[in-house]
Design a protein around this motif. Structure first.
Motif, PDB file in Angstrom:
ATOM      1  N   PRO A  53       0.781  -1.126   0.013  1.00  0.00           N
ATOM      2  CA  PRO A  53       0.054  -0.051   0.052  1.00  0.00           C
ATOM      3  C   PRO A  53       0.823   1.265  -0.036  1.00  0.00           C
ATOM      4  O   PRO A  53       0.500   2.108  -0.618  1.00  0.00           O
ATOM      5  CB  PRO A  53      -0.735  -0.208   1.418  1.00  0.00           C
ATOM      6  CG  PRO A  53      -0.639  -1.545   1.423  1.00  0.00           C
ATOM      7  CD  PRO A  53       0.433  -1.989   1.108  1.00  0.00           C
ATOM      8  N   LEU A 213      -2.483  -4.910  -5.198  1.00  0.00           N
ATOM      9  CA  LEU A 213      -2.052  -3.624  -4.705  1.00  0.00           C
ATOM     10  C   LEU A 213      -0.756  -3.006  -5.694  1.00  0.00           C
ATOM     11  O   LEU A 213      -0.214  -2.117  -4.999  1.00  0.00           O
ATOM     12  CB  LEU A 213      -1.949  -3.344  -3.337  1.00  0.00           C
ATOM     13  CG  LEU A 213      -3.362  -3.541  -2.550  1.00  0.00           C
ATOM     14  CD1 LEU A 213      -3.276  -3.783  -0.946  1.00  0.00           C
ATOM     15  CD2 LEU A 213      -4.293  -2.574  -2.827  1.00  0.00           C
ATOM     16  N   ILE A 218      -3.661  -2.338 -10.199  1.00  0.00           N
ATOM     17  CA  ILE A 218      -3.812  -0.702 -10.198  1.00  0.00           C
ATOM     18  C   ILE A 218      -3.975  -0.250 -11.366  1.00  0.00           C
ATOM     19  O   ILE A 218      -4.873   0.567 -11.737  1.00  0.00           O
ATOM     20  CB  ILE A 218      -2.850  -0.311  -9.169  1.00  0.00           C
ATOM     21  CG1 ILE A 218      -2.705  -0.578  -7.677  1.00  0.00           C
ATOM     22  CG2 ILE A 218      -2.613   1.170  -9.313  1.00  0.00           C
ATOM     23  CD1 ILE A 218      -4.027  -0.101  -6.952  1.00  0.00           C
ATOM     24  N   LEU A 232      -5.528   2.762  -2.539  1.00  0.00           N
ATOM     25  CA  LEU A 232      -4.066   2.513  -1.707  1.00  0.00           C
ATOM     26  C   LEU A 232      -4.116   3.116  -0.336  1.00  0.00           C
ATOM     27  O   LEU A 232      -3.643   2.807   0.589  1.00  0.00           O
ATOM     28  CB  LEU A 232      -2.943   3.184  -2.569  1.00  0.00           C
ATOM     29  CG  LEU A 232      -2.543   2.371  -3.848  1.00  0.00           C
ATOM     30  CD1 LEU A 232      -1.857   3.126  -4.944  1.00  0.00           C
ATOM     31  CD2 LEU A 232      -1.828   1.042  -3.481  1.00  0.00           C
ATOM     32  N   ALA A 235      -5.767   0.723   1.898  1.00  0.00           N
ATOM     33  CA  ALA A 235      -5.270  -0.403   2.225  1.00  0.00           C
ATOM     34  C   ALA A 235      -4.017  -0.033   3.292  1.00  0.00           C
ATOM     35  O   ALA A 235      -3.818  -0.654   4.272  1.00  0.00           O
ATOM     36  CB  ALA A 235      -4.440  -0.976   1.055  1.00  0.00           C
ATOM     37  N   GLY A 396      -9.993  -0.899  -0.619  1.00  0.00           N
ATOM     38  CA  GLY A 396      -8.802  -0.951  -0.288  1.00  0.00           C
ATOM     39  C   GLY A 396      -8.375  -1.484   1.019  1.00  0.00           C
ATOM     40  O   GLY A 396      -7.562  -2.641   1.403  1.00  0.00           O
ATOM     41  N   TYR A 400      -6.490  -5.495   1.838  1.00  0.00           N
ATOM     42  CA  TYR A 400      -5.706  -5.688   2.828  1.00  0.00           C
ATOM     43  C   TYR A 400      -5.923  -6.444   3.905  1.00  0.00           C
ATOM     44  O   TYR A 400      -5.240  -7.583   4.220  1.00  0.00           O
ATOM     45  CB  TYR A 400      -4.864  -4.310   3.169  1.00  0.00           C
ATOM     46  CG  TYR A 400      -3.558  -4.560   3.816  1.00  0.00           C
ATOM     47  CD1 TYR A 400      -2.522  -4.441   3.058  1.00  0.00           C
ATOM     48  CD2 TYR A 400      -3.274  -4.844   5.270  1.00  0.00           C
ATOM     49  CE1 TYR A 400      -1.188  -4.714   3.587  1.00  0.00           C
ATOM     50  CE2 TYR A 400      -2.154  -4.974   5.654  1.00  0.00           C
ATOM     51  CZ  TYR A 400      -1.196  -4.987   4.827  1.00  0.00           C
ATOM     52  OH  TYR A 400       0.326  -5.280   5.240  1.00  0.00           O
TER      53      TYR A 400
END
Ligand code: PA5
Length: 451
Positions: A53, A213, A218, A232, A235, A396, A400
Motif C-alpha cells: 500500500p 495493490l 492498480i 491505496l 489499504a 482497499g 488488505y
C-alpha cells in the motif's frame, strides 16, 4: 487507538463455540501473527505484499495516467486485460464492485474505455466472440503474467496481438500494449523487451493472489476510471490498524474463529455471503486467495460463495437444512450509496403498502438479519465482516484485511500461504497432451494411460 476500518462481529458464532476453545485458537492465531510479521514462517520470501500500500510511487501512478491519456487521445474505447488467477481477479473484483451495474447499457461512460477480461479460459467460443468485439472497436491491451509462461493468457495475447498488428501495424500495436510481468525472466518479459512494450514489474516477493495493490491490479483499475489513490489509502490505513497485535485485532479474530470452526467443529466449507451483486467478484477474488493459500497438505477450508438475496432462492435451502458442514462469513455493507424509496399505491394490489416510504436497502438489511437468525437456528455459525460502503477506500481496506488475515489464518492452520504446488498437476498433463516440446516422456506415458 487507531480506527479499524474493517470491523468484525463474531456474535453469530457464540451459540456454537465455547469461549475457552476460542482462547486456544486465539493464542494460536496470535503466534501466527508474529510468525507472519517476523518473516519466520514457510514461504516468507513472498512477503512483499505486506508493504504494497505504501510502495506505489506517485511517479508510477502519473505514468499510468499518461498511458490512460495517450490511449484516450487515440480514441481507445476498449481495453482487453489478459491474465488468469491472481493476474486478473483483483482488478475484475474492483471494477465490478465500483462500476455502475448498467454501465454497458448506458451511453455515457464518462470518457473511460470499457474493460473486458481474457486469458482466463481456453474456450474457443469466448475468444472468437472477444475478437468480434475487438474487431469492431478501437482497442488496447494490458497483458499480465508474473511467470510470463502461463498458457491461457499467452494464447489469448498471441491472438489479440496479431489482430492489433494487422490493424495498426507493429509499431502502432506496440503503443497499445502494456505488459506486466517479472523483472527478468519469462517469455512475456522477452517478448515485451523485443517489441518495445511499456512494461511494469510484479515484484519477485509478491505472489499472484496477493498482487492487487501493485501494477497488476492498480493499472487496469485506473484505466477503468477509478480512484486508485483511494484504494491505496484505504489499504494503507487498514495496514496500520492491523499492525497492532492483540485479541481485538480483526484479522486475528477472523483467523482464530475460522480455524476453530474448521478444526474443532468440522466446518469444512466457508461461504462468503454478500447482499450486493456488485460484490460477486469480490467473492471470486477471496475464493482464490483462501483456496490457493490454504488448500494443501490435505487440509483447508473449502471457500464457496453466494450472492443474496438471489441465492437464497437457490442455495438457501441447502444452507438452511442440508449437510451441516459450513459456516458463513457475511460481507456486510453498512450503507447504500444510492437511495430508492418504495412508493405507496392506493389500490395496493401488490399488497406492498406496508413497505411504503421504506428504502429498498432497509428491506435488504432486514433480509440479511432474517437470514442470519434463520441460518444460526439451522446450525450455521456466522461471522460478519463489515465495511461502511462499497467505494475505492473501503475496497482497499478489504483487500488488505483479507490478505493479512489469510497469512495469519494459513499459519494458524500450519500451511504455507504463499505457494500453490497443486496447480502444476493439470498443467503437466495438459502440456503432455498438447505435445509441448520437453514433455515427450510425459506425452508417451499419458497416451499409454489413456489407451
Ligand atoms: O496466485 C497465484 O500465484 C496464481 O493464481 C497466479 O496468479 C496464476 O496462476 C497466474 O500466474 P501468472 O501470473 O504467472 O500467469
Amino acid at each position: 487507538m487507531l480506527f479499524i476500518m474493517v470491523k468484525i462481529d463474531l456474535n453469530g458464532c457464540n451459540s456454537f463455540v465455547k469461549s475457552s476453545d476460542y482462547k486456544t485458537y486465539e493464542t494460536a492465531a496470535l503466534a501466527a501473527f508474529d510468525t507472519l510479521l517476523a518473516g519466520s514462517g514457510k514461504g516468507s520470501d513472498f512477503l512483499g505484499w505486506l508493504t504494497l500500500p505504501g510502495d506505489m510511487k506517485e511517479s508510477e501512478l502519473a505514468e499510468y495516467e499518461q498511458i490512460r491519456d495517450s490511449w484516450k487521445a487515440k480514441g481507445v474505447d476498449l481495453v482487453v486485460v489478459i491474465g488468469i488467477g491472481g493476474s486478473y481477479l483483483g482488478a475484475r473484483c474492483a471494477i465490478e464492485a465500483l462500476s455502475h451495474s448498467f454501465s454497458k447499457q448506458l451511453r455515457d461512460k464518462g470518457g473511460n474505455p470499457e474493460i473486458v477480461f481474457a486469458g482466463n479460459n481456453l474456450s474457443e467460443e469466448y475468444i472468437a466472440e472477444l475478437m468480434d468485439l475487438v474487431s469492431e472497436r478501437n482497442a488496447a491491451c494490458v497483458v499480465i503474467s508474473k511467470s510470463g509462461t502461463t498458457t491461457e493468457p499467452a494464447v489469448a495475447f498471441r491472438i489479440v496481438k496479431q489482430h492489433l498488428e494487422e490493424k495498426y501495424d507493429r509499431s502502432g500495436a506496440s503503443e497499445r500494449i502494456v505488459a506486466i510481468t517479472d523483472a527478468k525472466k519469462g517469455a512475456l518479459k522477452t517478448l515485451a523487451s523485443q517489441e518495445g512494450y511499456r512494461s511494469y514489474v510484479v515484484p519477485d516477493n509478491v505472489g499472484g493472489r496477493y498482487s492487487v495493490l501493485c501494477p497488476v491490479g492498480i493499472l487496469p483499475i485506473l484505466l477503468a476510471g477509478f480512484d486508485v489513490r483511494e484504494i491505496l489509502r484505504g489499504a494503507a490505513e487498514e495496514r496500520k490498524a492491523l499492525m497492532s497485535k492483540g485479541s481485538a485485532n480483526p484479522a486475528v479474530q477472523y483467523a482464530a474463529m475460522r480455524n476453530l470452526l474448521y478444526s474443532s467443529l468440522g466446518k469444512k466449507v466457508e461461504i462468503m455471503v454478500s447482499f450486493s451483486p456488485k460484490l460477486q467478484y469480490f467473492a471470486e477474488w477471496w475464493k482464490q486467495l483462501y483456496g490457493e493459500s490454504e488448500g494443501k497438505d490435505l487440509k483447508g477450508i473449502f471457500p464457496a460463495s453466494v450472492t443474496n438475496t438471489a441465492d437464497l432462492h437457490s442455495m438457501g435451502q441447502f444452507i438452511q437444512q442440508g449437510e451441516r458442514v459450513m459456516f458463513e462469513t457475511v460481507l456486510s455493507v453498512e450503507k447504500s450509496r444510492r437511495e430508492v424509496k418504495i412508493g405507496s399505491n392506493p389500490q395496493n394490489l401488490d399488497q406492498l403498502n406496508y413497505l411504503s416510504g421504506r428504502n429498498v436497502e432497509y428491506c435488504n438489511a432486514m433480509a440479511q438479519l432474517g437470514t442470519k437468525l434463520a441460518h444460526i437456528d439451522g446450525g450455521v455459525p456466522q461471522l460478519e465482516v463489515k465495511v461502511e460502503q462499497i467505494d475505492e477506500y473501503n475496497l482497499g481496506c478489504l483487500f488488505y484485511f483479507f490478505e493479512f488475515a489469510c497469512g495469519v489464518s494459513a499459519y494458524t492452520l500450519g500451511v504455507n500461504p504463499f505457494d500453490q504446488p497443486g496447480v502444476e498437476a493439470y498443467k503437466k498433463n495438459m502440456f503432455a497432451l498438447l505435445d509441448k516440446p520437453g514433455y515427450e516422456e510425459q506425452s508417451a506415458a499419458i497416451r499409454t494411460r489413456l489407451a
